[in-house]
Design a protein around this motif. Structure first.
Motif, PDB file in Angstrom:
ATOM      1  N   TRP A 229       0.821  -1.149   0.115  1.00 24.67           N
ATOM      2  CA  TRP A 229       0.112   0.061   0.004  1.00 24.67           C
ATOM      3  C   TRP A 229       0.749   1.282   0.099  1.00 24.67           C
ATOM      4  O   TRP A 229       1.928   1.283   0.868  1.00 24.67           O
ATOM      5  CB  TRP A 229      -0.902   0.200   1.417  1.00 24.67           C
ATOM      6  CG  TRP A 229      -2.007  -0.997   1.324  1.00 24.67           C
ATOM      7  CD1 TRP A 229      -1.948  -2.363   1.312  1.00 24.67           C
ATOM      8  CD2 TRP A 229      -3.293  -0.534   1.644  1.00 24.67           C
ATOM      9  NE1 TRP A 229      -2.982  -3.170   1.430  1.00 24.67           N
ATOM     10  CE2 TRP A 229      -4.043  -2.081   1.660  1.00 24.67           C
ATOM     11  CE3 TRP A 229      -4.022   0.415   1.891  1.00 24.67           C
ATOM     12  CZ2 TRP A 229      -5.268  -2.113   1.754  1.00 24.67           C
ATOM     13  CZ3 TRP A 229      -5.374   0.324   2.045  1.00 24.67           C
ATOM     14  CH2 TRP A 229      -6.007  -1.069   2.085  1.00 24.67           C
ATOM     15  N   ASP A 231       1.401   5.672   0.860  1.00 24.30           N
ATOM     16  CA  ASP A 231       0.654   6.157   1.933  1.00 24.30           C
ATOM     17  C   ASP A 231      -0.532   6.788   1.767  1.00 24.30           C
ATOM     18  O   ASP A 231      -1.568   6.928   2.727  1.00 24.30           O
ATOM     19  CB  ASP A 231       1.781   7.324   2.356  1.00 24.30           C
ATOM     20  CG  ASP A 231       2.969   6.917   3.241  1.00 24.30           C
ATOM     21  OD1 ASP A 231       3.087   5.421   3.291  1.00 24.30           O
ATOM     22  OD2 ASP A 231       4.027   7.643   3.375  1.00 24.30           O
ATOM     23  N   ILE A 234      -3.162   4.233   2.134  1.00 23.83           N
ATOM     24  CA  ILE A 234      -3.597   3.783   3.760  1.00 23.83           C
ATOM     25  C   ILE A 234      -4.518   5.243   4.096  1.00 23.83           C
ATOM     26  O   ILE A 234      -5.516   4.984   4.866  1.00 23.83           O
ATOM     27  CB  ILE A 234      -2.539   3.815   4.331  1.00 23.83           C
ATOM     28  CG1 ILE A 234      -1.738   2.446   3.982  1.00 23.83           C
ATOM     29  CG2 ILE A 234      -2.814   3.777   6.048  1.00 23.83           C
ATOM     30  CD1 ILE A 234      -0.297   2.434   4.845  1.00 23.83           C
ATOM     31  N   GLU A 235      -4.012   6.447   3.797  1.00 22.50           N
ATOM     32  CA  GLU A 235      -4.730   7.660   4.204  1.00 22.50           C
ATOM     33  C   GLU A 235      -6.169   7.624   3.679  1.00 22.50           C
ATOM     34  O   GLU A 235      -7.292   7.715   4.628  1.00 22.50           O
ATOM     35  CB  GLU A 235      -4.157   8.892   3.622  1.00 22.50           C
ATOM     36  CG  GLU A 235      -4.666   9.992   4.145  1.00 22.50           C
ATOM     37  CD  GLU A 235      -3.824  11.245   4.039  1.00 22.50           C
ATOM     38  OE1 GLU A 235      -2.505  11.329   3.793  1.00 22.50           O
ATOM     39  OE2 GLU A 235      -4.631  12.309   4.254  1.00 22.50           O
ATOM     40  N   ARG A 267       0.700  11.365   8.669  1.00 23.86           N
ATOM     41  CA  ARG A 267       1.796  10.860   8.609  1.00 23.86           C
ATOM     42  C   ARG A 267       2.331  10.016   9.869  1.00 23.86           C
ATOM     43  O   ARG A 267       2.979   9.017   9.547  1.00 23.86           O
ATOM     44  CB  ARG A 267       2.727  12.165   8.064  1.00 23.86           C
ATOM     45  CG  ARG A 267       2.364  12.629   6.702  1.00 23.86           C
ATOM     46  CD  ARG A 267       3.794  13.387   6.214  1.00 23.86           C
ATOM     47  NE  ARG A 267       3.753  14.681   7.048  1.00 23.86           N
ATOM     48  CZ  ARG A 267       2.940  15.866   6.960  1.00 23.86           C
ATOM     49  NH1 ARG A 267       2.173  16.030   5.779  1.00 23.86           N
ATOM     50  NH2 ARG A 267       3.242  16.812   7.635  1.00 23.86           N
ATOM     51  N   ILE A 270       0.785   6.722  10.006  1.00 24.52           N
ATOM     52  CA  ILE A 270       1.167   5.735   8.884  1.00 24.52           C
ATOM     53  C   ILE A 270       2.635   5.331   9.252  1.00 24.52           C
ATOM     54  O   ILE A 270       2.947   4.247   9.076  1.00 24.52           O
ATOM     55  CB  ILE A 270       1.087   6.412   7.607  1.00 24.52           C
ATOM     56  CG1 ILE A 270      -0.261   6.632   7.137  1.00 24.52           C
ATOM     57  CG2 ILE A 270       1.627   5.508   6.362  1.00 24.52           C
ATOM     58  CD1 ILE A 270      -0.683   7.608   6.088  1.00 24.52           C
ATOM     59  N   LEU A 273       2.413   2.546  11.508  1.00 24.99           N
ATOM     60  CA  LEU A 273       2.029   1.262  11.088  1.00 24.99           C
ATOM     61  C   LEU A 273       3.254   0.749  10.398  1.00 24.99           C
ATOM     62  O   LEU A 273       3.211  -0.735  10.654  1.00 24.99           O
ATOM     63  CB  LEU A 273       0.777   1.569  10.224  1.00 24.99           C
ATOM     64  CG  LEU A 273      -0.383   1.904  10.836  1.00 24.99           C
ATOM     65  CD1 LEU A 273      -1.478   2.137   9.816  1.00 24.99           C
ATOM     66  CD2 LEU A 273      -1.081   0.832  11.900  1.00 24.99           C
ATOM     67  N   ARG A 274       3.951   1.383   9.523  1.00 22.58           N
ATOM     68  CA  ARG A 274       4.943   0.778   8.772  1.00 22.58           C
ATOM     69  C   ARG A 274       6.102   0.207   9.643  1.00 22.58           C
ATOM     70  O   ARG A 274       7.066  -0.494   9.556  1.00 22.58           O
ATOM     71  CB  ARG A 274       5.628   2.056   7.916  1.00 22.58           C
ATOM     72  CG  ARG A 274       4.540   2.527   7.018  1.00 22.58           C
ATOM     73  CD  ARG A 274       4.962   2.172   5.589  1.00 22.58           C
ATOM     74  NE  ARG A 274       4.421   3.070   4.401  1.00 22.58           N
ATOM     75  CZ  ARG A 274       3.538   2.312   3.736  1.00 22.58           C
ATOM     76  NH1 ARG A 274       3.254   1.069   3.849  1.00 22.58           N
ATOM     77  NH2 ARG A 274       2.620   3.081   2.797  1.00 22.58           N
TER      78      ARG A 274
END
Ligand code: HEC
Ligand code: HEC
Length: 284
Positions: A229, A231, A234-235, A267, A270, A273-274
């Protein structure tokens, strides 16, 4: 006035308003968190029989959560003195939100996500309380929840002097926001009625509602999760409930609240999460 002075004045005014918008008042901060990242209304908003939010009834509660383990009702958290939290002191309200203890000493049960809300900083908790108090009182008596499972005697020791991580550390600050947004409450599998936090983020929980059934997805990196995915994808999923392939995601995720998350915080979420440990999908 000369043109030069005008320009200088203009610059000063721009600088001032930019500074002010960054340094939010507690009321603005509280609104941002309650109506955004923390998504309190996803559970506490009043809803019509079809499950649609009734905006002018605010956070007056009533939504029910019917599971084998409990039949819970989201309470009225508007300042109505008789049916809401109007008679609670700030300290009592803070203890309820962050530690899960009511003024009478009783323990607040699920699905109120206390395990995650325990991370809220003192400053953010104070802002949330200011905003809740500023809401119009709405009269709405909500039934008492019934638990077929024992509630924990406590969610942990009393909290004081809780600070948020520095915003400059996007991964850590993102983890703080993810706790506030209780993402892992839904995106973590359950084992024997408890969240298996060793597998946080790997999804696999099912939810039933007027929308049918939904299954939470894997948010960890890796091929089974979000590694492919971008960014922006995901957003878009978090803000609008549209998956990577363009399909519409179902409730109960709080898309309508998360859409208010600002760009910098998104930001950080994300980035965090990464940075999770890649895990296989916990569902099938
Ligand atoms: C996932 C759903 C959910 C979310 C999100 C949620 N709550 Fe709750 N909350 C509940 C439920 C259900 C209860 C009642 C549990 C019980 O009866 O023991 C509750 C209880 C409370 C209580 C105690 C009220 C009383 O009269 O007993 C307060 C205060 C509260 N929540 C505030 C908040 C705030 C502020 C937020 C956002 C920061 C929030 N909640 C987010 C579901 C939720
Ligand atoms: C109340 C439960 C709940 C909460 C809280 C929640 N989610 Fe979700 N989320 C779900 C469910 C269920 C789905 C899958 C919906 C579907 O398949 O229709 C989902 C889907 C997603 C997706 C799309 C994944 C995919 O493969 O399509 C992403 C990304 C996501 N969530 C991220 C988050 C983040 C980040 C947060 C916190 C800011 C969060 N979620 C909070 C329940 C939740």
């Amino acid at each position: 006035m000369s043109a030069l002075k005008m320009a200088a004045l203009g610059a000063a005014v721009v600088g001032l308003s930019a500074g002010l918008s960054f340094a939010q008042s507690p009321l603005e901060r509280g609104r941002y968190l309650v109506d955004g990242m923390a998504a309190c209304g996803n559970c506490h908003a009043a809803r019509d029989p079809k499950g649609q939010v009734i905006p002018d009834r605010g956070l007056s509660g009533g939504m029910d959560f019917d599971t084998p383990a409990f039949k819970a009702y989201a309470p009225n958290i508007t300042p109505d003195p008789d049916t809401g939290i109007g008679k609670w002191t700030d300290a009592q309200l803070g203890k309820a939100i962050r530690e899960g203890v009511r003024p009478d000493g009783s323990i607040i049960g699920p699905p109120m996500p206390i395990e995650f809300l325990r991370e809220i900083s003192d400053a953010d908790l104070a802002a949330i309380i200011v905003y809740l108090r500023a809401q119009p009182p709405v009269r709405n008596a909500v039934p008492k929840s019934a638990y077929m499972i024992p509630l924990p005697p406590t969610y942990g020791p009393p909290l004081a002097n809780v600070q948020a991580p520095a915003r400059t550390d996007a991964v850590k600050y993102g983890a703080y926001l993810i706790a506030m947004g209780h993402c892992m409450d839904c995106h973590t599998p359950m084992v024997k009625g408890r969240l298996d936090l060793a597998r946080a983020g790997s999804g696999g929980r099912t939810f039933d509602g007027p929308f049918g059934q939904s299954l939470s997805r894997n948010l960890t990196p890796g091929s089974a999760g979000l590694s492919n995915w971008s960014d922006a994808e995901i957003e878009r999923a978090v803000r609008t409930g549209v998956s990577r392939d363009g399909s519409r995601l179902k409730p109960p995720m709080a898309y309508d609240w998360y859409k208010n998350i600002n760009a910098e915080d998104m930001r950080s979420v994300i980035a965090s999460l990464r940075a999770l440990k890649p895990l296989p999908f916990a569902g099938q």
